[in-house]
Design a protein around this motif. Structure first.
Motif, mmCIF file in Angstrom:
data_model
loop_
_atom_site.group_PDB
_atom_site.id
_atom_site.type_symbol
_atom_site.label_atom_id
_atom_site.label_comp_id
_atom_site.label_asym_id
_atom_site.label_seq_id
_atom_site.Cartn_x
_atom_site.Cartn_y
_atom_site.Cartn_z
ATOM 1 N N GLY A 185 -5.287 11.591 -2.056
ATOM 2 C CA GLY A 185 -4.681 10.723 -1.064
ATOM 3 C C GLY A 185 -3.172 10.653 -1.201
ATOM 4 O O GLY A 185 -2.539 9.734 -0.717
ATOM 5 N N GLY A 186 -2.563 11.634 -1.888
ATOM 6 C CA GLY A 186 -1.121 11.660 -2.042
ATOM 7 C C GLY A 186 -0.606 10.803 -3.174
ATOM 8 O O GLY A 186 0.580 10.569 -3.292
ATOM 9 N N ARG A 187 -1.477 10.318 -4.028
ATOM 10 C CA ARG A 187 -1.068 9.466 -5.142
ATOM 11 C C ARG A 187 -1.151 10.245 -6.451
ATOM 12 O O ARG A 187 -2.198 10.779 -6.801
ATOM 13 C CB ARG A 187 -1.985 8.250 -5.268
ATOM 14 C CG ARG A 187 -1.935 7.338 -4.083
ATOM 15 C CD ARG A 187 -0.753 6.414 -4.175
ATOM 16 N NE ARG A 187 -0.840 5.448 -3.102
ATOM 17 C CZ ARG A 187 0.203 5.061 -2.403
ATOM 18 N NH1 ARG A 187 1.394 5.524 -2.647
ATOM 19 N NH2 ARG A 187 0.065 4.177 -1.451
ATOM 20 N N VAL A 216 -7.866 4.539 -6.259
ATOM 21 C CA VAL A 216 -6.758 5.265 -5.630
ATOM 22 C C VAL A 216 -6.927 6.780 -5.723
ATOM 23 O O VAL A 216 -6.624 7.503 -4.780
ATOM 24 C CB VAL A 216 -5.403 4.817 -6.246
ATOM 25 C CG1 VAL A 216 -4.263 5.700 -5.802
ATOM 26 C CG2 VAL A 216 -5.125 3.362 -5.885
ATOM 27 N N ARG A 239 3.417 7.475 0.173
ATOM 28 C CA ARG A 239 2.634 8.502 -0.508
ATOM 29 C C ARG A 239 3.518 9.695 -0.844
ATOM 30 O O ARG A 239 4.567 9.879 -0.265
ATOM 31 C CB ARG A 239 1.474 8.952 0.363
ATOM 32 C CG ARG A 239 0.541 7.810 0.675
ATOM 33 C CD ARG A 239 -0.721 8.306 1.320
ATOM 34 N NE ARG A 239 -1.533 7.202 1.775
ATOM 35 C CZ ARG A 239 -2.292 6.451 0.992
ATOM 36 N NH1 ARG A 239 -2.337 6.692 -0.284
ATOM 37 N NH2 ARG A 239 -2.995 5.465 1.473
ATOM 38 N N THR A 240 3.034 10.516 -1.744
ATOM 39 C CA THR A 240 3.731 11.733 -2.135
ATOM 40 C C THR A 240 3.166 12.889 -1.343
ATOM 41 O O THR A 240 1.947 13.019 -1.222
ATOM 42 C CB THR A 240 3.503 12.000 -3.644
ATOM 43 O OG1 THR A 240 3.908 10.838 -4.358
ATOM 44 C CG2 THR A 240 4.285 13.190 -4.104
ATOM 45 N N ILE A 284 -0.857 15.156 3.444
ATOM 46 C CA ILE A 284 -1.194 14.405 2.233
ATOM 47 C C ILE A 284 -2.234 15.192 1.458
ATOM 48 O O ILE A 284 -3.159 15.755 2.035
ATOM 49 C CB ILE A 284 -1.751 13.006 2.600
ATOM 50 C CG1 ILE A 284 -0.720 12.221 3.390
ATOM 51 C CG2 ILE A 284 -2.204 12.254 1.373
ATOM 52 C CD1 ILE A 284 0.563 11.937 2.666
ATOM 53 N N ASP A 331 -2.137 0.258 -1.935
ATOM 54 C CA ASP A 331 -2.486 1.653 -1.659
ATOM 55 C C ASP A 331 -2.122 2.035 -0.235
ATOM 56 O O ASP A 331 -1.603 3.119 0.011
ATOM 57 C CB ASP A 331 -3.978 1.885 -1.907
ATOM 58 C CG ASP A 331 -4.368 3.327 -1.651
ATOM 59 O OD1 ASP A 331 -3.746 4.225 -2.250
ATOM 60 O OD2 ASP A 331 -5.289 3.560 -0.847
ATOM 61 N N LYS A 386 1.615 6.974 -10.134
ATOM 62 C CA LYS A 386 1.659 6.022 -9.020
ATOM 63 C C LYS A 386 0.360 5.225 -8.927
ATOM 64 O O LYS A 386 0.380 4.030 -8.660
ATOM 65 C CB LYS A 386 1.950 6.732 -7.702
ATOM 66 C CG LYS A 386 3.409 7.140 -7.590
ATOM 67 C CD LYS A 386 3.726 7.714 -6.235
ATOM 68 C CE LYS A 386 5.203 8.085 -6.191
ATOM 69 N NZ LYS A 386 5.576 8.645 -4.901
#
Length: 155
Positions: A8-10, A79, A146-147, A3, A141, A14
């Motif tokens: 945080g992968g957002r 986020v 997650r991306t 991640i 969240d 998103k």
């Protein structure tokens, strides 16, 4: 799959989507309570703030837009920029924003410190949507996928 530690992968979209979802959900609850006659607010706080800012009466959709913008802003901050995004942190943010509405927003719109000029019930009544905000923000969240970072996709 790793991640992206920075966000945080957002992605921004998103993060904004989480914010809009939280804003819409909290608005639905607040409007339902108002239409049921159990809300002590003379009008939605976001509408009162918009009217104070623009110095004229406004329709409810304008207040809802202010609400969505405000909630989305703070959701994106949480986020994208909070390193710790656990339930305690989300509830701490919600609590800080609750204090902000009591100490700043209510006096600005003429409702007095903590809304006392209107009704002492504004204190707990304003706590409920902030608690809901914190819980929804944390839950969306935590539980939405997650991306993966660009680096992890290239490997």
């Amino acid at each position: 799959m790793t991640i992206d530690a920075e966000s945080g992968g957002r992605s921004w979209p998103k993060a904004a989507g989480i914010g809009v979802a939280v804003a819409v959900a909290t608005a639905i609850v607040m409007l339902a309570l108002a239409s049921a006659g159990v809300s002590p607010f003379p009008e939605p706080p976001s509408l009162a703030f918009a009217e104070t800012l623009l110095r004229r009466p406004l329709p409810l959709p304008v207040g809802l837009l202010f609400h969505i913008a405000y909630v989305t802003f703070w959701s994106v901050i949480f986020v994208r920029y909070f390193q710790r995004r656990n339930i305690k942190t989300a509830l701490a943010l919600a609590g800080a924003l609750w204090l902000l509405i009591l100490l700043v927003f209510f006096p600005v719109v003429g409702w007095g410190f903590a809304g006392i000029n209107i009704n002492a019930k504004l204190i707990p009544a304003s706590f409920v949507p902030h608690l809901l905000f914190g819980l929804l923000l944390w839950g969306l969240d935590k539980y939405l996928p997650r991306t993966a970072s660009k680096h992890s996709r290239a490997v």
